[in-house]
Design an enzyme around this catalytic site. Structure first.
Site, PDB file in Angstrom:
ATOM      1  N   GLY A 128      -4.694  -0.593   5.253  1.00  0.00           N
ATOM      2  CA  GLY A 128      -5.896   0.135   5.657  1.00  0.00           C
ATOM      3  C   GLY A 128      -6.383   1.029   4.540  1.00  0.00           C
ATOM      4  O   GLY A 128      -5.579   1.739   3.922  1.00  0.00           O
TER       5      GLY A 128
ATOM      6  N   CYS B 239      -3.856  -0.998  10.713  1.00  0.00           N
ATOM      7  CA  CYS B 239      -3.299   0.242  10.186  1.00  0.00           C
ATOM      8  C   CYS B 239      -1.859   0.117   9.725  1.00  0.00           C
ATOM      9  O   CYS B 239      -1.202  -0.883   9.961  1.00  0.00           O
ATOM     10  CB  CYS B 239      -3.294   1.320  11.264  1.00  0.00           C
ATOM     11  SG  CYS B 239      -4.837   1.584  12.066  1.00  0.00           S
TER      12      CYS B 239
ATOM     13  N   ASN C  49      -0.478   2.004  15.277  1.00  0.00           N
ATOM     14  CA  ASN C  49      -0.877   0.723  14.680  1.00  0.00           C
ATOM     15  C   ASN C  49      -0.943  -0.311  15.804  1.00  0.00           C
ATOM     16  O   ASN C  49       0.017  -0.464  16.550  1.00  0.00           O
ATOM     17  CB  ASN C  49       0.159   0.312  13.626  1.00  0.00           C
ATOM     18  CG  ASN C  49      -0.085  -1.066  13.030  1.00  0.00           C
ATOM     19  OD1 ASN C  49       0.849  -1.720  12.606  1.00  0.00           O
ATOM     20  ND2 ASN C  49      -1.321  -1.513  12.997  1.00  0.00           N
ATOM     21  N   GLY C  50      -2.065  -1.025  15.899  1.00  0.00           N
ATOM     22  CA  GLY C  50      -2.194  -2.052  16.926  1.00  0.00           C
ATOM     23  C   GLY C  50      -3.445  -1.836  17.744  1.00  0.00           C
ATOM     24  O   GLY C  50      -4.328  -1.050  17.361  1.00  0.00           O
TER      25      GLY C  50
ATOM     26  N   TYR D  17       0.188 -13.184   5.834  1.00  0.00           N
ATOM     27  CA  TYR D  17      -0.803 -12.494   5.022  1.00  0.00           C
ATOM     28  C   TYR D  17      -0.656 -10.972   4.950  1.00  0.00           C
ATOM     29  O   TYR D  17      -0.726 -10.389   3.873  1.00  0.00           O
ATOM     30  CB  TYR D  17      -2.202 -12.840   5.549  1.00  0.00           C
ATOM     31  CG  TYR D  17      -3.312 -12.045   4.925  1.00  0.00           C
ATOM     32  CD1 TYR D  17      -3.613 -12.197   3.574  1.00  0.00           C
ATOM     33  CD2 TYR D  17      -4.056 -11.135   5.661  1.00  0.00           C
ATOM     34  CE1 TYR D  17      -4.632 -11.461   2.985  1.00  0.00           C
ATOM     35  CE2 TYR D  17      -5.083 -10.398   5.080  1.00  0.00           C
ATOM     36  CZ  TYR D  17      -5.368 -10.562   3.745  1.00  0.00           C
ATOM     37  OH  TYR D  17      -6.355  -9.847   3.166  1.00  0.00           O
TER      38      TYR D  17
END
Ligand code: SF4
Length: 459
Positions: free
Chosen positions: A35, A9, A109-110, A249
């Site tokens: 996302g 996310c 996020n995570g 990335y």
């Protein structure tokens, strides 16, 4: 990236700004690469918190009418890729909770690695969960803490293990929080009119017109209120272990993480690979990067080696999630739909092919084949990352270990499988020096995880 890894996310937060939800929308747009399955914004106007969300890309998930309903000077937003929890609407964030302490909206996020343990405990204590996402645990833990909301957030953070960068708003205030290892990025910015922004990546701050001030530190809770900015650490056992894959990335090349430009780090990775090839006397005619995330590394390789950086692969930017392959045969040709070899450039040439990682190997193999079919004389594959040998438990959708091709084959066998003339990965220490920091999570290369693992059956 040739075998797709997915980030979970991206989050943004805006405090004390005119049209906060519209700014959050701009910030989320810059984070769309993190996302594409759902998006949402919650806004607070001093007395209430409202939330709108939907499936798909941001532009599909939220309409102009939605945004016009999200008035107020504070907002948070979220773009989602689902690795924990199903694809139902309840799991799309921000998540909203109404309690005696007021209304809270959170965007996370995570991945919380002890989510199952905590959820079991919370259910035993009477909590009823609305969705299957691990993020809801944050709200339940906050509700069970005591003292001020800041104390409650600190209590929640001390109970959770794993990766969590989250933003949270109440009717009046905004909080930005990062786990004690800083596994997922989160930075703070300043708006020209004095407002404050938070975002997963600095490219979102740029999109919101904010200036990058600093990263939220591992273990830090930043509270934005009428009294100004307050910083509290929920633990003194914090240290930075930012995900190395963010540099390799996930993050956009125009983002800066922990004071290091992502583009510069990737370029340095390319330079290091070229130096190694120089020492070993590799002869080639050109460098070709796999678009888009390997273009910076290809540039670095080219600058170091003096070989031309050529457009040997062309990406079709209009093949998205909505592409419908009507037959199995067409579905099997997936990669050709997304990438084409530029025959006029590669025919008869010895190519150094730069890519950012190999996960399952199937896409890398198809790209090598594409280049050969277009007449490439030699294909030397260079990966601007070490071998991925272990799965991730921190919000990245990697395979199980048995699906990670580098965990199953040595370099020589993998080179044969890919059909390349040679194959080389980066060394872990070179990656750390390219990223300007030894303070990274490298667990998918080394198997040394920075936290306890509560469900390690797939290692
Ligand atoms: S295990 Fe790999 S992908 Fe996961 S956080 Fe660590 S470096 Fe990133």
């Amino acid at each position: 990236m040739t075998d797709i890894l997915h980030e979970e996310c991206g989050v943004v937060g805006v405090y004390n700004a005119e049209n906060a939800s519209q700014l959050a929308y701009l910030g989320l747009h810059a984070l769309q690469h993190r996302g594409q399955e759902g998006a949402g914004i919650a806004a607070a106007d001093g007395s209430s918190v409202r939330c709108r969300k939907g499936f798909g890309l941001l532009a599909e998930a939220l309409s102009a009418a939605d945004l016009s309903e999200l008035s107020g000077r504070n907002a948070i937003g979220h773009v989602r890729y689902a690795t924990a929890g199903g694809r139902e609407m309840e799991n799309v964030q921000p998540l909203l909770a109404r309690a005696q302490i007021g209304t809270i909206a959170a965007a996370h996020n995570g991945q919380i690695v002890n989510a199952n343990v905590l959820r079991g405990e919370l259910e035993q204590q009477g909590s009823i969960f609305h969705c299957t996402s691990d993020s809801e645990i944050i709200l339940h833990l906050i509700q069970r803490g005591s003292g001020s909301l800041l104390d409650k957030i600190a209590h929640a953070c001390r109970r959770m293990d794993g990766a969590f960068s989250f933003v949270l708003i109440t009717e009046k205030n905004l909080y930005a929080v990062r786990d004690k290892n800083g596994l997922r990025p989160l930075c703070l910015g300043k708006l020209p009119d004095g407002g404050v922004c938070a975002a997963s990546e600095s490219c979102a701050l740029d999109a919101m017109g904010a200036e990058l001030v600093r990263d939220v530190r591992p273990g830090e809770i930043v509270k934005c209120s009428a009294a100004g900015l307050e910083s509290v650490f929920y633990t003194d056992a914090s240290r930075c272990r930012l995900c190395a894959m963010e540099y390799i990335y996930f993050s956009r090349p125009d983002s800066v993480l922990e004071d290091v430009s992502v583009h510069t780090a990737r370029k340095l990775c390319g330079r290091m690979l070229a130096l190694q090839d120089e020492r070993e006397g590799l002869q080639a005619d050109m460098v070709v990067g796999v678009p888009d995330s390997s273009l910076s590394a290809a540039l670095g390789y080219s600058l170091q080696s003096g070989l031309p950086n050529e457009l040997g692969l062309v990406k079709n930017r209009y093949v998205g999630r909505t592409f419908i392959a009507p037959t199995q045969q067409l579905r099997d040709r997936g990669v050709q739909m997304k990438l084409a070899a530029n025959r006029a450039v590669v025919a008869g040439k010895r190519i150094v092919l730069l890519d950012d990682s190999i996960v399952r190997g199937t896409t890398s193999r198809r790209i090598v084949r594409l280049l050969r079919q277009a007449g490439a004389a030699e294909v030397h594959m260079r990966i601007a990352a070490p071998q991925i040998l272990y799965p991730c438990f921190y919000g990245v959708d990697t395979s199980q270990r048995q699906e990670l091709i580098s965990a199953q084959m040595d370099e020589r066998s993998l080179c044969e499988y890919l059909g390349a003339d040679s194959l080389r990965f980066m060394r872990v220490e070179d990656l750390c020096s390219a990223c300007g920091s030894p303070s990274l999570c490298l667990a998918c290369f080394t198997g040394r995880y920075p936290t306890a693992l509560y469900n390690a059956s797939s290692i």
